[in-house]
Structures are given as structure tokens and as C-alpha cells.
Design a protein around this motif. Structure first.
Motif, mmCIF file in Angstrom:
data_model
loop_
_atom_site.group_PDB
_atom_site.id
_atom_site.type_symbol
_atom_site.label_atom_id
_atom_site.label_comp_id
_atom_site.label_asym_id
_atom_site.label_seq_id
_atom_site.Cartn_x
_atom_site.Cartn_y
_atom_site.Cartn_z
ATOM 1 N N LEU A 89 32.898 38.437 10.399
ATOM 2 C CA LEU A 89 32.582 39.181 9.185
ATOM 3 C C LEU A 89 33.706 38.959 8.178
ATOM 4 O O LEU A 89 34.861 39.323 8.437
ATOM 5 C CB LEU A 89 32.443 40.667 9.512
ATOM 6 N N VAL A 90 33.381 38.340 7.058
ATOM 7 C CA VAL A 90 34.383 38.134 6.011
ATOM 8 C C VAL A 90 34.372 39.362 5.111
ATOM 9 O O VAL A 90 33.411 39.607 4.376
ATOM 10 C CB VAL A 90 34.089 36.862 5.199
ATOM 11 N N TYR A 91 35.466 40.136 5.203
ATOM 12 C CA TYR A 91 35.516 41.433 4.533
ATOM 13 C C TYR A 91 36.888 41.618 3.888
ATOM 14 O O TYR A 91 37.905 41.620 4.582
ATOM 15 C CB TYR A 91 35.253 42.545 5.551
ATOM 16 N N ARG A 92 36.910 41.710 2.572
ATOM 17 C CA ARG A 92 38.153 41.890 1.825
ATOM 18 C C ARG A 92 39.199 40.846 2.189
ATOM 19 O O ARG A 92 40.376 41.140 2.388
ATOM 20 C CB ARG A 92 38.713 43.300 2.030
ATOM 21 N N GLU A 124 29.083 48.080 0.171
ATOM 22 C CA GLU A 124 29.992 46.950 -0.004
ATOM 23 C C GLU A 124 29.312 45.646 0.411
ATOM 24 O O GLU A 124 28.464 45.617 1.300
ATOM 25 C CB GLU A 124 31.261 47.144 0.822
ATOM 26 N N SER A 125 29.744 44.546 -0.234
ATOM 27 C CA SER A 125 29.218 43.223 0.092
ATOM 28 C C SER A 125 30.124 42.537 1.114
ATOM 29 O O SER A 125 31.353 42.680 1.067
ATOM 30 C CB SER A 125 29.128 42.355 -1.170
ATOM 31 N N VAL A 126 29.520 41.806 2.028
ATOM 32 C CA VAL A 126 30.258 41.066 3.050
ATOM 33 C C VAL A 126 29.564 39.725 3.276
ATOM 34 O O VAL A 126 28.434 39.512 2.839
ATOM 35 C CB VAL A 126 30.319 41.834 4.397
ATOM 36 N N TYR A 163 25.840 29.280 15.738
ATOM 37 C CA TYR A 163 24.718 28.617 15.082
ATOM 38 C C TYR A 163 25.134 27.877 13.812
ATOM 39 O O TYR A 163 24.336 27.154 13.227
ATOM 40 C CB TYR A 163 23.634 29.645 14.744
ATOM 41 N N GLY A 164 26.362 28.087 13.362
ATOM 42 C CA GLY A 164 26.851 27.396 12.181
ATOM 43 C C GLY A 164 26.226 27.858 10.882
ATOM 44 O O GLY A 164 26.243 27.138 9.884
ATOM 45 N N GLY A 165 25.660 29.051 10.867
ATOM 46 C CA GLY A 165 25.016 29.574 9.661
ATOM 47 C C GLY A 165 25.704 30.824 9.166
ATOM 48 O O GLY A 165 26.556 31.416 9.847
ATOM 49 N N ALA A 166 25.362 31.238 7.949
ATOM 50 C CA ALA A 166 25.980 32.426 7.352
ATOM 51 C C ALA A 166 25.017 33.074 6.369
ATOM 52 O O ALA A 166 24.042 32.461 5.914
ATOM 53 C CB ALA A 166 27.277 32.049 6.647
ATOM 54 N N ALA A 167 25.303 34.347 6.057
ATOM 55 C CA ALA A 167 24.483 35.084 5.097
ATOM 56 C C ALA A 167 25.356 36.021 4.275
ATOM 57 O O ALA A 167 26.337 36.579 4.797
ATOM 58 C CB ALA A 167 23.406 35.894 5.818
#
Length: 231
Positions: free
Chosen positions: A135-138, A168-170, A177-181
Motif C-alpha cells: 500500500l503506497v500511503y503518504r 484518503e487516496s492510496v 500479479y504485477g498489477g496496481a490500482a
């Protein structure tokens, strides 16, 4: 007297009966959303906030196929009053095997509907799948694992969920799986509650890798994976 601000979905296949149900709700100063079918009501439930479902019992009995599945889904999601219109009177009618319902329209509007927290119907079915996440967060990458995933989002377990704020957006990455959202936090469950701690996120945009991966993981296409009860 009904609580102010109530919004009730009204379903009947009959135009005359539907109009009568809407008029009765207006006499209680309640907002009524007229629906000519259960599928129409589902669309309103997916995109709006409502407190209950008022349904013409003969229409529920007549519902077949997809309509029947949607009718059962809505009746289990919202406080529901099934009635039969006789002239200007609405007579509450219980179906065999259905859960207990209120004895009158007044009881329905003053007791059951006000205590229901309005929320939108979930569009996609949750699948109990554990997948590793970053999780990319701040500016930080936080390790996590999903408890469930759907086409619309996921619940990610985190023992320090208190650090997050709803709205908040993350970015959610799935290393395997090499994917992201890109996602928005919709729900925060802190540590120490009865439920597992973590955050519920809704996907706003996913890359092609994740979309391809989800099709394989969930074994269904997005448009067919609605969150409905099995008939």
C-alpha cells in the motif's frame, strides 16, 4: 411521525399501485423513489442512499429470474415492508419463510427505517481471497494482505489501521500479479474491535495487469459479478 429525511424505494409492477404507495409516503412527509421493477430499484440502490424498501407483495410474488434474485437481495439489504393495496389502505403482508416485518406502515417509518444507516448497495461480490499487497500511503510502502477482493475494491488487513483516514487516496500494488490500482479508503476498522483490523478500499482505476489478474482470480467478468443473493 416519520423521521425527517427518510428516502424509501417503492416497487410495484402496477403504475396505479406504485402511484398510490408513493402518495401514501408523501402524506408522511417521506421521500419516495418510484421503481417500475426490482432491477430499476437496484440501480437506485447502487448509486443512492436510502432507508428502506416498500414493495407491493403481488409484484414480489410475480418476480421471476433476475428480478426474483434482485428482489431477494434488496429485501435482505434494507428494512422492508411488503404490502397489499386495497383501495386507499396498505395492508402489511408477510411471505412464507420471510423474516418478521413491521405490523404497520407507521411502525416501519418510525422504528425500522430511521435506525438503518443509509448506504449504497455494493456493486460487486466480495471473494474471500488472500493476496499480498503493498500500500503506497503518504510516500511509504506498507505491507498487507487482503481478506477479500472484488472488482470494486478490497479489504486489506492492517494492525495499525488507526493511521488511515476514510476518504484518503492510496495506491494498492499486488506484487504477485504485477498489477496496481488507485483507490480511496472507504472504511477503517481499528485494532481491538470484534472484526479484523484494516481498511476497506474502493478501486478508482486499475491497470491492465491487475484487470487481467482479477479476471483469473475471481473467475468472472466484471459485469456479471454483481453482489446478489443466490436464488
Amino acid at each position: 411521525m416519520a423521521s425527517p429525511g427518510l428516502s424509501i424505494l417503492v416497487v410495484s409492477y402496477s403504475d396505479d399501485i406504485r402511484d398510490a404507495l408513493v402518495a401514501t409516503l408523501k402524506s408522511y412527509d417521506v421521500s419516495a423513489v418510484a421503481c417500475s421493477s426490482f432491477c430499476v430499484a437496484e440501480e437506485h440502490a447502487l448509486h443512492g442512499l436510502h432507508n428502506g424498501l416498500l414493495v407491493d407483495l403481488p409484484s414480489m410474488v410475480r418476480a421471476k429470474g433476475e428480478e426474483k434474485i434482485v428482489a431477494c437481495t434488496l429485501a435482505n439489504f434494507y428494512p422492508t415492508l411488503r404490502v397489499k393495496a386495497i383501495g386507499n389502505a396498505l395492508i402489511p403482508m408477510a411471505m412464507p419463510g420471510s423474516s418478521k416485518q413491521d405490523r404497520s406502515l407507521n411502525e416501519f417509518l418510525t422504528r425500522s427505517c430511521p435506525t438503518f444507516v443509509p448506504r449504497a448497495l455494493r456493486a460487486h461480490r466480495r471473494h474471500a481471497i488472500c493476496a499480498l499487497t503493498l500500500l503506497v500511503y503518504r510516500g511509504e510502502e506498507l505491507r498487507g494482505v487482503t481478506l477479500n477482493i472484488s472488482w470494486g475494491g478490497a479489504f486489506i488487513m492492517d494492525t495499525q489501521a488507526e493511521r488511515f483516514q476514510a476518504g484518503e487516496s492510496v495506491e494498492v500494488r499486488f506484487p504477485r500479479y504485477g498489477g496496481a490500482a488507485r483507490a480511496v479508503i472507504r472504511r477503517v476498522v481499528p485494532w481491538g474491535m470484534d472484526d479484523p483490523p484494516g481498511i476497506g478500499v474502493s478501486f478508482q482505476e486499475m491497470d491492465q495487469d491487475l484487470e487481467t489478474a482479477l479476471a483469473g482470480i475471481l473467475k468472472t467478468r466484471r459485469e456479471f459479478d454483481r453482489d446478489r443473493l443466490v436464488a
